[in-house]
Design an enzyme around this catalytic site. Structure first.
Site, PDB file in Angstrom:
ATOM      1  N   ARG A 106      38.329  42.689  15.747  1.00  8.69           N
ATOM      2  CA  ARG A 106      38.207  44.163  15.801  1.00  8.69           C
ATOM      3  C   ARG A 106      39.462  44.754  15.202  1.00  8.69           C
ATOM      4  O   ARG A 106      40.579  44.393  15.614  1.00  8.69           O
ATOM      5  CB  ARG A 106      38.060  44.660  17.243  1.00  8.69           C
ATOM      6  CG  ARG A 106      38.310  46.169  17.354  1.00  8.69           C
ATOM      7  CD  ARG A 106      38.024  46.758  18.718  1.00  8.69           C
ATOM      8  NE  ARG A 106      36.597  46.853  18.948  1.00  8.69           N
ATOM      9  CZ  ARG A 106      36.042  47.630  19.883  1.00  8.69           C
ATOM     10  NH1 ARG A 106      36.793  48.372  20.674  1.00  8.69           N
ATOM     11  NH2 ARG A 106      34.737  47.660  20.029  1.00  8.69           N
ATOM     12  N   HIS A 133      30.060  48.816  12.953  1.00  7.14           N
ATOM     13  CA  HIS A 133      30.108  48.235  14.302  1.00  7.14           C
ATOM     14  C   HIS A 133      28.789  47.476  14.541  1.00  7.14           C
ATOM     15  O   HIS A 133      27.935  47.894  15.318  1.00  7.14           O
ATOM     16  CB  HIS A 133      30.285  49.367  15.325  1.00  7.14           C
ATOM     17  CG  HIS A 133      30.718  48.908  16.676  1.00  7.14           C
ATOM     18  ND1 HIS A 133      31.010  47.594  16.986  1.00  7.14           N
ATOM     19  CD2 HIS A 133      30.913  49.606  17.842  1.00  7.14           C
ATOM     20  CE1 HIS A 133      31.369  47.505  18.247  1.00  7.14           C
ATOM     21  NE2 HIS A 133      31.310  48.695  18.792  1.00  7.14           N
ATOM     22  N   GLN A 136      27.301  46.411  18.053  1.00 11.75           N
ATOM     23  CA  GLN A 136      26.782  47.562  18.803  1.00 11.75           C
ATOM     24  C   GLN A 136      25.333  47.841  18.400  1.00 11.75           C
ATOM     25  O   GLN A 136      24.484  48.169  19.236  1.00 11.75           O
ATOM     26  CB  GLN A 136      27.653  48.796  18.519  1.00 11.75           C
ATOM     27  CG  GLN A 136      27.184  50.057  19.215  1.00 11.75           C
ATOM     28  CD  GLN A 136      27.432  50.054  20.717  1.00 11.75           C
ATOM     29  OE1 GLN A 136      28.529  49.759  21.162  1.00 11.75           O
ATOM     30  NE2 GLN A 136      26.410  50.365  21.488  1.00 11.75           N
ATOM     31  N   ASP A 229      28.670  59.858  19.439  1.00 15.29           N
ATOM     32  CA  ASP A 229      29.876  59.033  19.565  1.00 15.29           C
ATOM     33  C   ASP A 229      31.048  60.003  19.701  1.00 15.29           C
ATOM     34  O   ASP A 229      30.882  61.220  19.481  1.00 15.29           O
ATOM     35  CB  ASP A 229      30.009  58.168  18.292  1.00 15.29           C
ATOM     36  CG  ASP A 229      31.218  57.232  18.306  1.00 15.29           C
ATOM     37  OD1 ASP A 229      31.771  56.966  19.394  1.00 15.29           O
ATOM     38  OD2 ASP A 229      31.614  56.771  17.206  1.00 15.29           O
ATOM     39  N   CYS A 270      27.462  54.805  22.245  1.00 10.68           N
ATOM     40  CA  CYS A 270      28.070  53.462  22.268  1.00 10.68           C
ATOM     41  C   CYS A 270      29.079  53.339  23.405  1.00 10.68           C
ATOM     42  O   CYS A 270      29.360  52.231  23.858  1.00 10.68           O
ATOM     43  CB  CYS A 270      28.708  53.166  20.922  1.00 10.68           C
ATOM     44  SG  CYS A 270      29.856  54.451  20.362  1.00 10.68           S
ATOM     45  N   ARG A 315      25.166  44.898  25.223  1.00  8.24           N
ATOM     46  CA  ARG A 315      26.226  44.393  24.346  1.00  8.24           C
ATOM     47  C   ARG A 315      26.435  42.904  24.594  1.00  8.24           C
ATOM     48  O   ARG A 315      26.604  42.112  23.672  1.00  8.24           O
ATOM     49  CB  ARG A 315      27.551  45.138  24.586  1.00  8.24           C
ATOM     50  CG  ARG A 315      27.558  46.629  24.266  1.00  8.24           C
ATOM     51  CD  ARG A 315      27.286  46.938  22.817  1.00  8.24           C
ATOM     52  NE  ARG A 315      28.118  46.167  21.917  1.00  8.24           N
ATOM     53  CZ  ARG A 315      29.439  46.372  21.718  1.00  8.24           C
ATOM     54  NH1 ARG A 315      30.053  47.366  22.320  1.00  8.24           N
ATOM     55  NH2 ARG A 315      30.118  45.615  20.875  1.00  8.24           N
TER      56      ARG A 315
HETATM   57  N1  NVA Z   1      33.766  55.528  16.580  1.00  3.04           N
HETATM   58  C1  NVA Z   1      34.329  54.906  17.755  1.00  3.04           C
HETATM   59  C2  NVA Z   1      33.429  53.839  18.278  1.00  3.04           C
HETATM   60  C3  NVA Z   1      33.890  53.188  19.562  1.00  3.04           C
HETATM   61  C4  NVA Z   1      32.981  52.119  20.039  1.00  3.04           C
HETATM   62  C5  NVA Z   1      35.693  54.346  17.388  1.00  3.04           C
HETATM   63  O1  NVA Z   1      35.812  53.724  16.317  1.00  3.04           O
HETATM   64  O2  NVA Z   1      36.640  54.554  18.151  1.00  3.04           O
HETATM   65  N1   CP Z   2      31.093  50.457  22.412  1.00  2.53           N
HETATM   66  C1   CP Z   2      32.220  49.739  22.322  1.00  2.53           C
HETATM   67  O1   CP Z   2      32.476  49.059  21.342  1.00  2.53           O
HETATM   68  O2   CP Z   2      33.032  49.815  23.410  1.00  2.53           O
HETATM   69  P1   CP Z   2      34.492  49.217  23.529  1.00  2.53           P
HETATM   70  O3   CP Z   2      35.369  49.994  22.582  1.00  2.53           O
HETATM   71  O4   CP Z   2      34.872  49.410  24.968  1.00  2.53           O
HETATM   72  O5   CP Z   2      34.459  47.769  23.144  1.00  2.53           O
END
Ligand code: NVA
Ligand code: CP
Length: 331
Positions: A106, A133, A136, A229, A270, A315
Site C-alpha cells: 500500500r 484500490h 476493495q 469516499d 469503503c 474485505r
Molecule cells: N480515497 C481513500 C480511500 C481509503 C480506503 C484514500 O486513498 O485515502
Molecule cells: N477501505 C480501506 O482500505 O480501509 P483501510 O484504509 O482501513 O485499510
C-alpha cells in the site's frame, strides 16, 4: 481458472471471468469460515505486508486471511523499513522475494507497485495506491452480489472526489463487469479522460456504461448503489480541505439522495467515513466549517439501507481469495 503466480495490481489486468472467479471463491471461503471449516492449506508460507500509508481494514484483512490460510505475516510500516529511503523498490522486491511467497504493498503512485511486481519473483498485491484500490472492489462486488444476487446490469452512482483511487476503480470495475457507473461530482473532480476512454471502450464490449454528471438529482435517480469516499485522501495535504468542502458539499450523500435513488438502493462506502464528529479529523473539520458530518450524513450511514459493515467484513474474504488463487492454493 489458474491464477497461480499472477500479481493483483489493478482490475484492468484481469478479465471479467477472472474477476468473477475471485468473487465466487471469496463467497466459498466466507461460507467455509462461517461453518468453522479450516482452510490452512498454505502452511509453511509467509507474506510481507508493506504499508506506506495507514490502514485498519486492509491490514487486518491480509493478516487474518493469511493466518486462516496457515501462513505467517510480517508487517512493514514506513518508519520501520528501509524502503525508498535507503533501499530502492527493485532491491526491496528481490530481497523480499527470497524470504516470502507473496508481497502486499500500500502506498503512493501506481508505478511503485508496478515496479515492485516487475522486480519480484512472487505475487504482488496492491493494497491501495493513489490511482487504484482493487482489493476493495472485489469486496464491493461480493457485497453487491450478496444484496442483489448479481453484479451484471447493476447501477452504481459514485458521489464526491471522482478522480482518485475509488472512483477510478469503480469505473474500471463497472466497465469490466457490464455494470453502469455514474460519477457525480463537480467537474473539477472528473477522472482522467484517458481512463474514461479506456473504460468506455471496455464497457462497449460488456454492456456496461460510464456517465459523468454534475447534476445530483439526475445522477442519483433510480440507482441500485450509492457510493462515496472521503473528500481528502491519504497523502493529500491538509490544505486541500477548504476547497474540497466548498466544491464537494453539494455531493454529500443525504436522505434526499437515497430517496431519489429508490427504496431498494443501498449505501456503500469503503470506509473510514466522516459521518459524525466522533473522529479527530471529523471533529476538527466539522467545527471549523460548521458541519455535523462530511461526505455522508449520519442518518444515511446508520440507516437500514447502509451495508458498510457487511462490505468491510468482505474485505477479508476477498483478500483471502486473492492470496489463495495467486499462490495456487488447492482446497
Ligand atoms: N480515497 C481513500 C480511500 C481509503 C480506503 C484514500 O486513498 O485515502
Ligand atoms: N477501505 C480501506 O482500505 O480501509 P483501510 O484504509 O482501513 O485499510
Amino acid at each position: 481458472m489458474d491464477l497461480k503466480g499472477r500479481d493483483f495490481l489493478k482490475l484492468l489486468d484481469y478479465t471479467p471471468e477472472e474477476i468473477e472467479y475471485l468473487v465466487d471463491l471469496a463467497a466459498t471461503l466466507k461460507a467455509k469460515k462461517k461453518a468453522g471449516e479450516l482452510v490452512d492449506v498454505l502452511k509453511g508460507k509467509n507474506v510481507a505486508l508493506i504499508f506506506e500509508k495507514t490502514s485498519t481494514r486492509t491490514r487486518c484483512s491480509f493478516e487474518v486471511a493469511a493466518h486462516d490460510l496457515g501462513m505467517g505475516t510480517t508487517y512493514l510500516e514506513p518508519a520501520s523499513s528501509q524502503i525508498g529511503k535507503k533501499e530502492s523498490i527493485a532491491d526491496t522486491a528481490r530481497v523480499l522475494s527470497g524470504m516470502f511467497e507473496g508481497i502486499e504493498y500500500r502506498g503512493f503512485g501506481q508505478e511503485i507497485v508496478e515496479e515492485l511486481a516487475k522486480q519480484a519473483s512472487v505475487p504482488v498485491w496492491n493494497g491501495l495506491t493513489n490511482e487504484f484500490h482493487p482489493t476493495q472492489m472485489l469486496a464491493d462486488l461480493l457485497t453487491i452480489k450478496e444484496v442483489f444476487g448479481r453484479t451484471k446490469g447493476i447501477k452504481v452512482v459514485y458521489m464526491g472526489d471522482a478522480r482518485y483511487n475509488m472512483a477510478n476503480s469503480w469505473m474500471v470495475t463497472c466497465a469490466k463487469m457490464g455494470m453502469h457507473i455514474t460519477l457525480c461530482s463537480n467537474k473539477k473532480y472528473f477522472p482522467d479522460p484517458e481512463l474514461v476512454k479506456t473504460c468506455e471502450e471496455i464497457a462497449a464490449q460488456t454492456g456496461g456504461s460510464v456517465t459523468l454528471t454534475e447534476d445530483v438529482m439526475e445522477g442519483t435517480k433510480n440507482q441500485d448503489v450509492v457510493y462515496t469516499d472521503v473528500w481528502v485522501s491519504m497523502g493529500e495535504p491538509d490544505s486541500a480541505w477548504v476547497e474540497r468542502i466548498d466544491d464537494l458539499t453539494p455531493y454529500k450523500v443525504t436522505k434526499a439522495v437515497m430517496d431519489n435513488a429508490g427504496k431498494d438502493a443501498v449505501f456503500m462506502h469503503c470506509l473510514p467515513a466522516y459521518h459524525d464528529l466522533k473522529t479527530q479529523i471529523g471533529k476538527e473539520k466539522g467545527e471549523q466549517f460548521g458541519f455535523e458530518d462530511l461526505e455522508v450524513t449520519d442518518e444515511v450511514f446508520e440507516s437500514a439501507q447502509s451495508v458498510v459493515f457487511q462490505e468491510a467484513e468482505n474485505r477479508m474474504h476477498t483478500i483471502k481469495a486473492v492470496m489463495a488463487a495467486t499462490m495456487g492454493a488447492e482446497f
